[in-house]
Design a protein around this motif. Structure first.
Motif, short mmCIF file in Angstrom:
data_model
loop_
_atom_site.label_atom_id
_atom_site.label_comp_id
_atom_site.label_asym_id
_atom_site.label_seq_id
_atom_site.Cartn_x
_atom_site.Cartn_y
_atom_site.Cartn_z
N ARG A 48 0.69 -1.34 0.16
CA ARG A 48 0.13 -0.01 -0.06
C ARG A 48 1.18 1.27 -0.27
N VAL A 49 1.27 1.94 -1.07
CA VAL A 49 1.86 3.23 -0.93
C VAL A 49 0.80 4.73 -2.14
N ARG A 50 1.50 5.40 -1.64
CA ARG A 50 0.66 6.44 -2.17
C ARG A 50 0.95 6.40 -3.16
N LYS A 51 0.50 7.81 -4.11
CA LYS A 51 0.25 8.65 -5.44
C LYS A 51 1.88 8.90 -5.56
N HIS A 52 2.75 9.38 -6.46
CA HIS A 52 3.85 9.40 -6.42
C HIS A 52 5.25 8.71 -5.42
N ASP A 53 4.82 8.23 -4.97
CA ASP A 53 6.45 7.03 -4.02
C ASP A 53 6.78 6.26 -4.70
N ARG A 54 8.24 6.48 -4.31
CA ARG A 54 9.54 5.39 -4.95
C ARG A 54 8.81 4.04 -3.94
N VAL A 55 8.93 3.11 -4.79
CA VAL A 55 8.85 1.99 -4.67
C VAL A 55 9.76 0.45 -5.10
N VAL A 56 10.83 0.63 -3.16
CA VAL A 56 11.66 -0.37 -3.61
C VAL A 56 11.59 -2.10 -3.17
N ILE A 57 11.92 -2.79 -3.79
CA ILE A 57 11.64 -3.92 -3.59
C ILE A 57 12.59 -5.52 -3.96
N HIS A 58 13.36 -5.56 -2.95
CA HIS A 58 14.81 -6.30 -3.41
C HIS A 58 13.31 -8.02 -2.87
N VAL A 59 13.73 -8.70 -4.49
CA VAL A 59 12.25 -10.00 -4.67
C VAL A 59 14.28 -11.22 -4.31
N THR A 60 14.52 -11.43 -2.95
CA THR A 60 15.36 -12.43 -2.60
C THR A 60 14.77 -14.58 -3.61
N ASN A 61 15.03 -15.15 -4.05
CA ASN A 61 14.41 -16.59 -4.56
C ASN A 61 14.85 -17.37 -3.48
N LEU A 62 14.39 -18.11 -2.76
CA LEU A 62 14.81 -18.97 -2.24
C LEU A 62 14.02 -19.86 -2.22
N LEU A 63 13.50 -20.38 -3.61
CA LEU A 63 13.17 -21.33 -4.53
C LEU A 63 14.14 -22.40 -5.05
N GLU A 64 14.07 -23.06 -4.03
CA GLU A 64 15.63 -24.19 -4.64
C GLU A 64 15.55 -25.30 -6.08
N ASP A 65 14.20 -24.56 -6.21
CA ASP A 65 13.88 -25.23 -7.34
C ASP A 65 13.23 -24.92 -9.13
N GLN A 66 12.97 -23.89 -8.92
CA GLN A 66 12.84 -22.78 -9.91
C GLN A 66 13.18 -21.22 -9.54
N ASN A 67 12.62 -20.81 -11.09
CA ASN A 67 12.62 -19.19 -11.34
C ASN A 67 11.59 -18.74 -10.64
N THR A 68 11.35 -17.21 -10.32
CA THR A 68 10.58 -16.41 -10.73
C THR A 68 10.46 -15.20 -11.10
N SER A 69 9.96 -13.91 -10.51
CA SER A 69 10.12 -13.18 -11.40
C SER A 69 8.18 -12.23 -10.68
#
Length: 632
Positions: free
Chosen positions: A55-76
């Motif tokens: 949940r953010v506000r209009k014009h906010d900057r969003v920074v998301i660090h996604v770490t894939n801990l699934l040992e057997d498949q890719n993600t996005s």
């Protein structure tokens, strides 16, 4: 990064608060049992499921660090409905704007929410992975008061639910033993990722209810007995208020409604969600199409009994409002005649490997060897040449600020919700369902009924096309980037039902960039980040050389129809079973079985003797589907 600086400079000038919302998402497996019928492995975030709402506000900057801990498949991650203006590299679909995130890698999504507010969501864009649970809501609060009043803002998700993981289902679905392309049937319908939910409300209050269908396949009907909905938003776009007794919501669509409660807490009411039976090839006896939840005024009062599982009787009582009739609140008139038209004929066909695929103009989408956006950045003067993006990516090059019209003829007896990345579009024409599978209703610009365009068309980013019917969409190419247009029934996307829009490639090169983390991810995923769709670059001859690109299977031999293929498969199955029976029992009489039992026995026999290849190991469901279709 210049784009981010300008946004924050503008915030300062206008006196608007622009904050940075930072998240660290560790994507991993979690065991859950959301429908109370079957515990299974799901994909959660930071050890929790359902995933959190952003949940953010209009014009906010969003920074998301996604770490894939699934040992057997890719993600996005894809941020569904967000325009990503100036930040196309953050849109998320793998092999379109980025490389897949391999196990152990961390990918950085870093973007600023532009001039958007409303109800959105995020989900994996790696195969049908979000069906395993990697999806959540993304709410953008406006910096101005909304044009309607309410007491509380509430979110509601709807989804179909499968007990098997998507990769196991896919092996059975995209299989020569499923030549009809019968879609996998879900085991449940979820309501806020659960069942039998009780929503405690207050009398004489107004709730702003944001409803999102985050499922893979099936549309849902929704209504509250004794109450009406007032539609005020669809897909992030405010609309003129429209009252209705119920809603029909396709997968990926969002609808914002106002619900005004009774003045007195005299009784409680059913809150019903029902899977659209018409989208299913068959209905298992244990599938609950009609699910009952409750609006609770008073806990001490009796709850109404759950409705019977009678779809026809349930939907006969309601009349959902046709979204084509909705008008946007903002004053957007019909765009001018198009500068560029894309005409798409959609069919389902079997190709030479026996699998049923979804084709636009005879071609299924096949991912390139290099993400298309990275090809744009790397190709320099060749970026406006369509050939470099591959012969099986269904690519179309758009120029800046063109009015683009998409005509989509659905030559299939199924319903299909189509989603456009990076834009909202005007829905300017939509036919009713065609009655004859052999004679679908095709768009005809000389037919006056087909071109009676509304002066103020509906704006949204996901729209349903009726069976054997058509839709006509218009949008302005004012957002440089590489954008998918695809069916959001993810089984059909996996069959290839997508096109690639390469919008203003020269402007992409001059105004956007890709951060180093994305190139590092490509290296870890062992995916090329340079060259054309086949990974070639250098001279003009090399850029135009597609040798070794990913392509669709060869077509079936001439005159080899789908019906002929089905007959061939069934005859072959029975022949194998007959040979085995003779071998196993000698000349003894073979017990009489139903066709379905024979198919089940054949599967176990072939599996026992190791004659199934990897893609056939889970084919029992498809074999049964063949039986169910042919037995009629």
């Amino acid at each position: 990064m210049t784009y981010f600086f300008l946004i924050y400079l503008l915030c300062g000038i206008l006196g608007v608060i622009c904050e940075t919302q930072e998240y660290h998402f560790n994507v991993s497996y979690v065991d859950k049992n959301p429908d109370g019928l079957h515990e299974r492995r799901v994909i959660g975030i930071n050890g929790q499921w359902p995933p959190p709402t952003i949940r953010v506000r209009k014009h906010d900057r969003v920074v998301i660090h996604v770490t894939n801990l699934l040992e057997d498949q890719n993600t996005s991650l894809h941020f569904h409905g967000l325009f990503q203006k100036g930040s196309n590299a953050m849109d998320g679909p793998e092999m379109v704007t980025q490389c897949p995130i391999p196990p152990g890698a961390t990918f950085l999504y870093n973007f600023t929410v532009d001039d958007q507010a409303g109800t959105y969501w995020y989900h994996s864009h790696s195969g049908a992975q979000y069906g395993d649970g990697l999806r959540g809501l993304f709410i953008i609060d406006d910096d101005k008061p909304l044009p309607f009043k309410y007491d509380e803002d509430v979110t509601l998700t709807l989804s179909d639910w499968y007990h098997n993981e998507n990769r196991a289902i896919m092996r059975s679905f995209l299989n020569k033993y499923n030549p009809t392309g019968a879609e996998p049937i879900p085991q449940s319908a979820l309501f806020n990722d659960s069942k039998n939910v009780e929503w405690q409300i207050a009398p004489d209050s107004t709730y702003f209810l944001r409803i999102v269908n985050i499922g893979l396949f099936v549309s849902q009907y929704v209504y509250i007995e004794g109450h009406n909905f007032t539609i005020v938003e669809v897909d992030g776009v405010l609309v003129e208020p429209q009252e209705t007794d119920s809603l029909y919501i396709a997968v990926a669509q969002r609808v914002g409604v106002l619900v005004h409660t009774k003045k007195h807490a005299e009784e409680n009411f059913r809150f019903v969600n029902a899977l659209d039976e018409e989208m299913l090839d068959f209905v298992p006896e244990d599938l609950e199409l009609v699910s009952t939840n409750w609006v609770v005024y008073d806990k001490d009062k009796k709850m109404p009994a759950p409705l019977k599982n009678d779809f026809s009787k349930t939907v006969a009582k309601i009349n959902p409002f046709d979204d084509y009739e909705l008008k946007p609140l903002r004053n957007d008139s019909l765009y001018n005649d198009p500068d560029y038209e894309i005409s798409l004929n959609f069919t389902m066909q079997n190709l030479g490997d026996g699998v049923s695929y979804a084709l636009f103009n005879g071609k299924k989408y096949v991912p390139p060897k290099v993400p298309t956006l990275l090809t744009v950045f790397d190709s320099g003067e060749y970026a406006n040449h369509n050939i470099i993006y591959g012969s099986n990516t269904n690519s179309f090059i758009l120029q800046k600020d063109e009015i683009v019209q998409i005509v989509l003829n659905n030559m299939d007896p199924g319903k299909h919700p189509f989603h456009l990345h990076g834009h909202v579009f005007q829905l300017i024409s939509r036919s009713e369902a065609g009655e004859d599978d052999d004679s679908p209703i095709l768009f005809d610009p000389s037919n006056k009924d087909h071109v009676q365009y509304p002066e103020k068309p509906l704006l949204r980013d996901t729209v349903m096309v009726n069976p054997n019917g058509f839709i006509v969409l218009r949008f302005k190419a004012d957002n440089p980037g590489v954008w998918l247009f695809h069916c959001h029934l993810d089984w059909h996307l996996e069959q290839g039902l997508a096109i690639t829009l390469i919008e203003a490639p020269s402007e992409i090169q001059s105004s956007q960039s890709v951060i180093e983390n994305h190139f590092e991810t490509c290296k870890l995923a062992n995916v090329s980040s340079k060259g054309n769709a086949a990974g070639h670059y250098g001279s003009s001859a090399q850029w135009f050389d597609l040798t070794g690109e990913n392509v669709q299977p060869e077509p079936l031999p001439e005159s080899f129809t789908m019906k002929g293929y089905i007959a061939f498969v069934i005859c072959t199955l029975f022949a194998f079973y007959g040979i085995y029976s003779i071998y196993h029992y000698g000349m003894e009489d073979v017990k009489t079985d139903t066709n379905k039992a024979v198919i089940q026995k054949l599967h176990s026999i072939l599996e026992k003797y190791g004659t199934l290849d990897e893609n056939e190991e889970t084919s029992l469901v498809s074999l049964n589907s063949i039986h169910d279709r042919t037995s009629h």
